[in-house]
Design an enzyme around this catalytic site. Structure first.
Site, PDB file in Angstrom:
ATOM      1  N   LYS A  34       0.813  -1.203   0.000  1.00  0.00           N
ATOM      2  CA  LYS A  34       0.000   0.000   0.000  1.00  0.00           C
ATOM      3  C   LYS A  34       0.858   1.268   0.000  1.00  0.00           C
ATOM      4  CE  LYS A  34      -2.919  -2.430   3.282  1.00  0.00           C
ATOM      5  NZ  LYS A  34      -3.339  -2.401   4.702  1.00  0.00           N
ATOM      6  N   GLY A  35       2.108   1.125   0.388  1.00  0.00           N
ATOM      7  CA  GLY A  35       2.943   2.280   0.729  1.00  0.00           C
ATOM      8  C   GLY A  35       3.112   3.333  -0.345  1.00  0.00           C
ATOM      9  N   GLU A  90       7.766   2.524  -5.925  1.00  0.00           N
ATOM     10  CA  GLU A  90       7.903   2.070  -4.534  1.00  0.00           C
ATOM     11  C   GLU A  90       7.985   3.259  -3.588  1.00  0.00           C
ATOM     12  OE1 GLU A  90       7.568   0.016  -2.336  1.00  0.00           O
ATOM     13  OE2 GLU A  90       8.561  -1.897  -2.620  1.00  0.00           O
ATOM     14  N   ASP A  91       7.610   3.025  -2.351  1.00  0.00           N
ATOM     15  CA  ASP A  91       7.745   4.079  -1.344  1.00  0.00           C
ATOM     16  C   ASP A  91       9.183   4.161  -0.826  1.00  0.00           C
ATOM     17  OD1 ASP A  91       7.562   1.591  -0.112  1.00  0.00           O
ATOM     18  OD2 ASP A  91       6.112   2.204   1.406  1.00  0.00           O
ATOM     19  N   ASP A  94      14.783  -0.370   1.450  1.00  0.00           N
ATOM     20  CA  ASP A  94      15.528  -0.447   2.712  1.00  0.00           C
ATOM     21  C   ASP A  94      16.653  -1.477   2.515  1.00  0.00           C
ATOM     22  OD1 ASP A  94      16.255  -0.490   5.393  1.00  0.00           O
ATOM     23  OD2 ASP A  94      14.440  -1.465   6.093  1.00  0.00           O
ATOM     24  N   LYS A 122      17.149   3.959   1.859  1.00  0.00           N
ATOM     25  CA  LYS A 122      18.047   3.912   3.030  1.00  0.00           C
ATOM     26  C   LYS A 122      19.317   3.212   2.574  1.00  0.00           C
ATOM     27  CE  LYS A 122      14.490   3.343   6.590  1.00  0.00           C
ATOM     28  NZ  LYS A 122      13.939   2.346   7.542  1.00  0.00           N
ATOM     29  N   PHE A 143      13.409   4.820  11.139  1.00  0.00           N
ATOM     30  CA  PHE A 143      12.118   4.317  10.686  1.00  0.00           C
ATOM     31  C   PHE A 143      11.213   5.509  10.423  1.00  0.00           C
ATOM     32  CE2 PHE A 143       7.992   2.390  10.601  1.00  0.00           C
ATOM     33  CZ  PHE A 143       8.236   1.230   9.883  1.00  0.00           C
ATOM     34  N   VAL A 144      10.719   5.617   9.202  1.00  0.00           N
ATOM     35  CA  VAL A 144       9.949   6.796   8.809  1.00  0.00           C
ATOM     36  C   VAL A 144       8.500   6.435   8.485  1.00  0.00           C
ATOM     37  CG1 VAL A 144      11.903   8.179   8.009  1.00  0.00           C
ATOM     38  CG2 VAL A 144      10.793   6.576   6.424  1.00  0.00           C
ATOM     39  N   ASP A 150       3.755   3.583   6.624  1.00  0.00           N
ATOM     40  CA  ASP A 150       3.043   3.342   7.874  1.00  0.00           C
ATOM     41  C   ASP A 150       3.937   2.779   8.968  1.00  0.00           C
ATOM     42  OD1 ASP A 150       3.330   0.731   6.542  1.00  0.00           O
ATOM     43  OD2 ASP A 150       2.116  -0.004   8.203  1.00  0.00           O
ATOM     44  N   ARG A 156      -0.188   6.819   7.510  1.00  0.00           N
ATOM     45  CA  ARG A 156       0.010   6.911   6.055  1.00  0.00           C
ATOM     46  C   ARG A 156      -0.440   8.262   5.509  1.00  0.00           C
ATOM     47  NH1 ARG A 156       1.208   1.786   4.045  1.00  0.00           N
ATOM     48  NH2 ARG A 156       0.240   0.013   5.082  1.00  0.00           N
TER      49      ARG A 156
HETATM   50  P1  IMP Z   1      13.202  -3.884   2.117  1.00  0.00           P
HETATM   51  O1  IMP Z   1      12.717  -5.206   1.636  1.00  0.00           O
HETATM   52  O2  IMP Z   1      14.049  -4.020   3.348  1.00  0.00           O
HETATM   53  O3  IMP Z   1      13.886  -3.036   1.073  1.00  0.00           O
HETATM   54  O4  IMP Z   1      11.949  -3.102   2.660  1.00  0.00           O
HETATM   55  C1  IMP Z   1      11.027  -2.569   1.841  1.00  0.00           C
HETATM   56  C2  IMP Z   1       9.695  -2.426   2.557  1.00  0.00           C
HETATM   57  O5  IMP Z   1       9.830  -2.362   3.992  1.00  0.00           O
HETATM   58  C3  IMP Z   1       9.066  -1.143   2.137  1.00  0.00           C
HETATM   59  O6  IMP Z   1       8.298  -1.310   0.977  1.00  0.00           O
HETATM   60  C4  IMP Z   1       8.251  -0.786   3.363  1.00  0.00           C
HETATM   61  O7  IMP Z   1       6.996  -1.421   3.287  1.00  0.00           O
HETATM   62  C5  IMP Z   1       9.005  -1.344   4.523  1.00  0.00           C
HETATM   63  N1  IMP Z   1       9.848  -0.317   5.180  1.00  0.00           N
HETATM   64  C6  IMP Z   1      11.197  -0.285   5.210  1.00  0.00           C
HETATM   65  N2  IMP Z   1      11.635   0.778   5.897  1.00  0.00           N
HETATM   66  C7  IMP Z   1      10.531   1.432   6.301  1.00  0.00           C
HETATM   67  C8  IMP Z   1      10.324   2.641   7.069  1.00  0.00           C
HETATM   68  O8  IMP Z   1      11.259   3.335   7.531  1.00  0.00           O
HETATM   69  N3  IMP Z   1       9.041   3.003   7.285  1.00  0.00           N
HETATM   70  C9  IMP Z   1       7.982   2.283   6.808  1.00  0.00           C
HETATM   71  N4  IMP Z   1       8.120   1.169   6.088  1.00  0.00           N
HETATM   72  C10 IMP Z   1       9.385   0.734   5.850  1.00  0.00           C
HETATM   73 MG    MG Z   2       6.184  -1.238   0.952  1.00  0.00          MG
END
Ligand code: IMP
Ligand code: MG
Length: 170
Positions: A34-35, A90-91, A94, A122, A143-144, A150, A156
């Site tokens: 949803k992000g 994508e939002d 990470d 990040k 964490f944002v 969210d 959100r």
């Molecule tokens: P990744 O798989 O570690 O790259 O994480 C990606 C997903 O983790 C994103 O699409 C978010 O849903 C969630 N996420 C990672 N960091 C944050 C944050 O700081 N705030 C909110 N959601 C996050």
């Molecule tokens: Mg996401």
């Protein structure tokens, strides 16, 4: 961390860059729910070439503030992307595990091209080496929430990106 006015200005720039890079093509923007819903809504209005929109809904297993890389597909695309130019929206990237999963999944469907635009990155948290094509902002390891992102489904709606001060007190 990032006021709404800065987000607005950066999304406009990204829209212009994408419009110029995809000129003559009709890309499909694939919004990861949803992000990315607010980012998609603003980005699409700043893209001035023909394009289509589709949605992919995924959910990560594990703790809400940590990515496990184990991803579950909750809703698939409604159209074929074979031979199409696909731009994933994508939002945040990470660890990169989610993008790697989505990328590998979509590549099996033989798109003509596959890129990603992510509002946030990040960079220091990256665990896997996956390419990022368009990045709105590189942010520190906090964490944002807000502008679609969210914490346990809350916040959100905030029109800015804010860092949680203490995850145990919200
Ligand atoms: P990744 O798989 O570690 O790259 O994480 C990606 C997903 O983790 C994103 O699409 C978010 O849903 C969630 N996420 C990672 N960091 C944050 C944050 O700081 N705030 C909110 N959601 C996050
Ligand atoms: Mg996401």
């Amino acid at each position: 961390m990032i006021p709404g006015s800065r987000i607005e200005a950066r999304v406009k720039e990204l829209g212009e860059e994408i419009s110029s890079d995809y000129r003559g093509q009709v890309p499909i923007l694939v919004s990861i729910l949803k992000g990315s819903f607010l980012f998609l809504a603003d980005l699409a209005r700043n893209i001035n070439i023909l394009h289509e929109i589709d949605f992919l809904s995924i959910s990560s297993y594990g703790l809400s503030t940590q990515s496990s890389g184990v991803v579950r597909l909750l809703k698939d695309l409604s159209t074929s992307i074979e031979g199409r130019d696909v731009l994933v929206v994508e939002d945040i990237v990470d660890t990169g595990l989610t993008w790697r999963y989505i990328r590998n999944n979509l590549l099996t469907r033989n798109p003509s091209s596959l890129r990603i635009v992510t509002l946030l990155e990040k960079r220091e948290r990256r665990q896997v080496d996956v390419p990022l094509d368009y990045v709105g902002f590189v942010i520190p390891d906090r964490f944002v929430v807000g502008y679609g992102l969210d914490y346990e489904e809350r916040y959100r709606n905030l029109p800015y990106i804010g860092a949680l001060e203490d995850k145990d007190e919200v």
